[in-house]
Write an enzyme that holds these catalytic residues in place. Sequence first.
Site, short mmCIF file in Angstrom:
data_model
loop_
_atom_site.label_atom_id
_atom_site.label_comp_id
_atom_site.label_asym_id
_atom_site.label_seq_id
_atom_site.Cartn_x
_atom_site.Cartn_y
_atom_site.Cartn_z
N LYS A 9 122.92 9.94 -27.77
CA LYS A 9 123.78 10.02 -26.85
C LYS A 9 125.12 9.98 -27.20
CE LYS A 9 120.47 7.97 -23.50
NZ LYS A 9 120.04 6.88 -22.37
N TYR A 49 118.45 14.25 -15.75
CA TYR A 49 118.16 12.74 -15.04
C TYR A 49 117.64 12.91 -13.60
CZ TYR A 49 119.51 10.25 -19.31
OH TYR A 49 119.33 9.67 -20.69
N ASN A 112 122.58 2.99 -24.70
CA ASN A 112 121.40 2.43 -25.39
C ASN A 112 121.23 3.89 -26.49
OD1 ASN A 112 120.55 4.57 -23.91
ND2 ASN A 112 118.97 3.26 -22.74
N HIS A 115 118.15 9.36 -26.28
CA HIS A 115 117.03 9.65 -25.36
C HIS A 115 115.96 10.13 -25.85
CE1 HIS A 115 115.27 11.41 -22.02
NE2 HIS A 115 115.01 12.64 -22.78
N GLU A 126 112.39 19.37 -20.96
CA GLU A 126 113.77 19.08 -21.28
C GLU A 126 114.10 19.90 -22.49
OE1 GLU A 126 113.42 14.76 -22.15
OE2 GLU A 126 113.44 14.16 -20.01
P1 RTP Z 1 116.10 7.58 -21.26
O1 RTP Z 1 115.67 8.51 -20.45
O2 RTP Z 1 117.61 7.71 -21.34
O3 RTP Z 1 115.46 8.14 -22.67
O4 RTP Z 1 116.00 6.15 -21.45
P2 RTP Z 1 114.53 5.48 -20.81
O5 RTP Z 1 113.60 6.61 -20.65
O6 RTP Z 1 114.19 4.52 -21.65
O7 RTP Z 1 114.77 5.18 -19.44
P3 RTP Z 1 114.93 5.61 -18.06
O8 RTP Z 1 114.03 4.69 -17.06
O9 RTP Z 1 114.47 6.96 -17.95
O10 RTP Z 1 116.59 5.37 -17.69
C1 RTP Z 1 117.45 6.55 -17.96
C2 RTP Z 1 118.77 5.73 -18.48
O11 RTP Z 1 119.55 5.21 -17.54
C3 RTP Z 1 120.16 4.25 -17.80
N1 RTP Z 1 119.50 2.88 -16.90
N2 RTP Z 1 120.59 1.91 -16.52
N3 RTP Z 1 121.88 -0.08 -15.32
C4 RTP Z 1 120.60 -0.18 -15.27
O12 RTP Z 1 119.70 -0.96 -14.59
C5 RTP Z 1 119.95 1.22 -16.01
N4 RTP Z 1 118.68 1.42 -15.97
C6 RTP Z 1 118.43 2.65 -16.71
C7 RTP Z 1 119.75 3.94 -19.23
O13 RTP Z 1 120.80 4.10 -20.14
C8 RTP Z 1 118.52 4.53 -19.40
O14 RTP Z 1 118.38 5.04 -20.81
MG MG Z 2 113.88 8.49 -19.22
#
Ligand code: RTP
Ligand code: MG
Length: 148
Positions: A9, A49, A112, A115, A126
Amino acid sequence: MEKTFLMIKPDGVQRNLIGEIVTRFEKKGFQLSGAKLMNISNEKAEKHYGEHKDKPFFGELVDFITSGPVFAMVWEGENVIATARQMMGKTNPQEAAPGTIRGDYGLTVGKNIIHGSDSPESAEREIQLFFENDEILSFTKDNQKWIY
Ligand code: RTP
Ligand code: MG
């Protein structure tokens, strides 16, 4: 062989973590089949997203991911989807174990670092969204017999 989509990212690019992160996946035994530094359009970010479009953080997430260049990658190898997620660590770096990418380099959930696709269906979708077919290379390296 299984493939996944990983993306460093904008925070990871700004913090000069591309080399470090690529090294981790290379050393693990996975093979890089495609990679590019790119800016993401709003439209692509919203598609990528899409599953989060009703979440309160969606706007921030799209703004962040489009705020600067990302490093998009396709990696392949046995169980690469799940293993890469383990190597990334939990979504919130505060909960991510030391030794994982987010555990070692991140502090907040909004920034974080990386991705990774969360399922075979996401990986397929994707990869298609970010790469043309001719940008993904299939080739054999001599090291394979020492990994599998
Ligand atoms: P990613 O898709 O980015 O790989 O991350 P992930 O699967 O671990 O998490 P996901 O649930 O898909 O969430 C996507 C991204 O959204 C941001 N997020 N912010 N403020 C919040 O509570 C919150 N929750 C999620 C995070 O940057 C996450 O990577
Ligand atoms: Mg995710």
